[in-house]
Design a protein around this motif. Structure first.
Motif, PDB file in Angstrom:
ATOM      1  N   THR A  49      29.907  37.049  40.142  1.00 16.19           N
ATOM      2  CA  THR A  49      30.936  36.542  41.052  1.00 16.19           C
ATOM      3  C   THR A  49      30.299  35.553  42.022  1.00 16.19           C
ATOM      4  N   ASP A  50      31.137  34.963  42.882  1.00 19.90           N
ATOM      5  CA  ASP A  50      30.598  34.074  43.920  1.00 19.90           C
ATOM      6  C   ASP A  50      30.318  34.839  45.208  1.00 19.90           C
ATOM      7  N   GLY A  51      30.235  36.173  45.097  1.00 22.22           N
ATOM      8  CA  GLY A  51      30.053  36.995  46.282  1.00 22.22           C
ATOM      9  C   GLY A  51      28.800  36.670  47.073  1.00 22.22           C
ATOM     10  N   ALA A  52      27.686  36.423  46.393  1.00 25.21           N
ATOM     11  CA  ALA A  52      26.433  36.142  47.101  1.00 25.21           C
ATOM     12  C   ALA A  52      26.548  34.855  47.907  1.00 25.21           C
ATOM     13  N   ALA A  53      27.079  33.819  47.294  1.00 21.55           N
ATOM     14  CA  ALA A  53      27.224  32.537  47.998  1.00 21.55           C
ATOM     15  C   ALA A  53      28.148  32.685  49.199  1.00 21.55           C
ATOM     16  N   ARG A  54      29.247  33.396  49.015  1.00 20.27           N
ATOM     17  CA  ARG A  54      30.193  33.588  50.118  1.00 20.27           C
ATOM     18  C   ARG A  54      29.572  34.418  51.232  1.00 20.27           C
ATOM     19  N   PHE A  55      28.799  35.439  50.862  1.00 19.01           N
ATOM     20  CA  PHE A  55      28.150  36.268  51.876  1.00 19.01           C
ATOM     21  C   PHE A  55      27.122  35.474  52.667  1.00 19.01           C
ATOM     22  N   LEU A  73      17.570  41.177  38.918  1.00 17.97           N
ATOM     23  CA  LEU A  73      16.579  40.294  39.539  1.00 17.97           C
ATOM     24  C   LEU A  73      17.194  38.953  39.908  1.00 17.97           C
ATOM     25  N   ALA A  74      18.085  38.447  39.058  1.00 16.55           N
ATOM     26  CA  ALA A  74      18.757  37.177  39.357  1.00 16.55           C
ATOM     27  C   ALA A  74      19.655  37.334  40.577  1.00 16.55           C
ATOM     28  N   LEU A  75      20.349  38.468  40.683  1.00 16.10           N
ATOM     29  CA  LEU A  75      21.206  38.705  41.840  1.00 16.10           C
ATOM     30  C   LEU A  75      20.384  38.808  43.120  1.00 16.10           C
ATOM     31  N   LEU A  76      19.266  39.501  43.070  1.00 16.83           N
ATOM     32  CA  LEU A  76      18.411  39.601  44.248  1.00 16.83           C
ATOM     33  C   LEU A  76      17.880  38.242  44.657  1.00 16.83           C
ATOM     34  N   ALA A  77      17.525  37.414  43.676  1.00 17.68           N
ATOM     35  CA  ALA A  77      17.043  36.066  43.984  1.00 17.68           C
ATOM     36  C   ALA A  77      18.149  35.246  44.629  1.00 17.68           C
ATOM     37  N   GLU A  78      19.371  35.422  44.136  1.00 16.65           N
ATOM     38  CA  GLU A  78      20.498  34.687  44.699  1.00 16.65           C
ATOM     39  C   GLU A  78      20.767  35.107  46.144  1.00 16.65           C
ATOM     40  N   LEU A  79      20.580  36.387  46.442  1.00 16.05           N
ATOM     41  CA  LEU A  79      20.794  36.883  47.799  1.00 16.05           C
ATOM     42  C   LEU A  79      19.716  36.423  48.773  1.00 16.05           C
ATOM     43  N   GLY A  80      18.515  36.163  48.257  1.00 18.61           N
ATOM     44  CA  GLY A  80      17.423  35.719  49.121  1.00 18.61           C
ATOM     45  C   GLY A  80      17.142  36.733  50.214  1.00 18.61           C
ATOM     46  N   THR A  81      17.116  36.282  51.458  1.00 25.14           N
ATOM     47  CA  THR A  81      16.828  37.175  52.580  1.00 25.14           C
ATOM     48  C   THR A  81      18.045  37.983  53.013  1.00 25.14           C
ATOM     49  N   ALA A  82      19.223  37.666  52.464  1.00 25.92           N
ATOM     50  CA  ALA A  82      20.445  38.449  52.725  1.00 25.92           C
ATOM     51  C   ALA A  82      20.706  38.634  54.215  1.00 25.92           C
ATOM     52  N   HIS A  83      20.513  37.559  54.979  1.00 24.66           N
ATOM     53  CA  HIS A  83      20.720  37.603  56.435  1.00 24.66           C
ATOM     54  C   HIS A  83      19.821  38.644  57.095  1.00 24.66           C
ATOM     55  N   GLY A  84      18.746  39.042  56.425  1.00 31.60           N
ATOM     56  CA  GLY A  84      17.846  40.027  57.007  1.00 31.60           C
ATOM     57  C   GLY A  84      18.350  41.452  56.945  1.00 31.60           C
ATOM     58  N   ARG A  85      19.441  41.687  56.208  1.00 36.47           N
ATOM     59  CA  ARG A  85      19.996  43.027  56.127  1.00 36.47           C
ATOM     60  C   ARG A  85      19.376  43.821  54.966  1.00 36.47           C
ATOM     61  N   PRO A  86      19.308  45.153  55.061  1.00 36.39           N
ATOM     62  CA  PRO A  86      18.781  45.959  53.952  1.00 36.39           C
ATOM     63  C   PRO A  86      19.649  45.775  52.703  1.00 36.39           C
ATOM     64  N   VAL A  87      19.026  45.856  51.544  1.00 38.67           N
ATOM     65  CA  VAL A  87      19.736  45.709  50.274  1.00 38.67           C
ATOM     66  C   VAL A  87      19.613  46.996  49.477  1.00 38.67           C
ATOM     67  N   LEU A  88      20.749  47.558  49.106  1.00 35.80           N
ATOM     68  CA  LEU A  88      20.806  48.707  48.201  1.00 35.80           C
ATOM     69  C   LEU A  88      21.171  48.171  46.833  1.00 35.80           C
ATOM     70  N   LEU A  89      20.359  48.476  45.833  1.00 41.61           N
ATOM     71  CA  LEU A  89      20.543  47.948  44.485  1.00 41.61           C
ATOM     72  C   LEU A  89      21.054  49.039  43.557  1.00 41.61           C
ATOM     73  N   HIS A  90      22.104  48.713  42.787  1.00 38.33           N
ATOM     74  CA  HIS A  90      22.596  49.707  41.829  1.00 38.33           C
ATOM     75  C   HIS A  90      23.292  49.029  40.660  1.00 38.33           C
TER      76      HIS A  90
END
Length: 250
Positions: A135-141, A170-187
């Motif tokens: 989805t475009d969720g990462a870009a929108r976030f 791994l591609a999704l995590l790369a797309e998120l990058g630093t994720a605004h510095g927020r913790p990332v839960l992966l599932h």
């Protein structure tokens, strides 16, 4: 942190093991917490088994859980658009809640996500930003001014092929990058749930497991409960973190 995802959008057709009523959900959460779950994600259900944001149903579900589970275990709910398709109505539902969860997930690719997230933040409810692969969720976030204010990101791998789910993660995590510095839960989901959980272990990321994400244990057997999935999930995560492979893991 290992979050138990208790039931998701699953219903009676997925088997009696999936808890639907407030009492069954509370029993399942209590057992999962005893097995080591440190956080809870639940979908409150109508009497006919449909996901709902109803303040009455949510209150009954939260009260049942909190009567059985230590206050140290945070409890979160969904705000998925399938439960209330109209974005304005979804935000209004949040504002009508009489008993509040500790956090709630908001799928960032859904229309009205920021409006719903803002309503939650206004009420002091933590926001889990659901960012789905495909989805475009990462870009929108990453463009969102609310990004730095969320509790965490739920990086959800929708690729259910066990041969490719890890690469998709791994591609999704790369797309998120630093994720605004927020913790990332992966599932992950279904057949992709266990490969993605093991990847989370190797990376040292929080993860989740439960009947929402998979009905099966790592060896393919049907799980008897959320507690059994949590027990197996913790063992898989720790083994992956230590660089091992558990016998029977699939």
């Amino acid at each position: 942190m290992v979050q138990v995802c208790v039931n998701g959008a699953r219903g009676s057709g997925d088997g009696a093991v999936v808890p639907l009523s407030p009492e069954a959900i509370a029993d399942s959460v209590a057992a999962a917490a005893a097995a080591g779950a440190t956080d809870v994600h639940v979908h409150p259900k109508t009497p006919c088994g449909q996901d709902t944001l109803s303040p009455r149903v949510l209150a009954a579900t939260l009260e049942a859980i909190r009567a059985r589970v230590p206050v140290s275990v945070p409890v979160g709910v969904t705000t998925g658009a399938w439960a209330e398709p109209d974005a304005a109505a979804r935000a209004a539902r949040v504002r009508s809640w009489t008993i509040l969860p500790d956090h709630a997930s908001v799928n960032w690719h859904e229309p009205g996500a920021e409006e719903v997230a803002a309503a939650l933040i206004e009420r002091g409810v933590g926001v889990e930003a659901g960012v789905w692969s495909g989805t475009d969720g990462a870009a929108r976030f990453l463009r969102s001014p609310l990004g730095p204010k969320v509790l965490r990101v739920l990086a959800e791998v929708t690729d259910t092929d066990p041969a490719t789910a890890e690469d998709t993660a791994l591609a999704l995590l790369a797309e998120l990058g630093t994720a605004h510095g927020r913790p990332v839960l992966l599932h992950g989901e279904d057949a992709g749930a266990w490969p993605v959980l093991r990847l989370a272990g190797r990376l040292g990321l929080p993860a989740r497991i439960g009947l929402e994400d998979t009905l099966c244990l790592p060896d393919g057997r049907r799980a008897a409960s959320n507690a059994e999935l949590v027990t197996e999930g913790l063992a898989e995560w720790v083994s992956a973190r230590r660089g091992g492979v558990r016998r029977g893991a699939g």
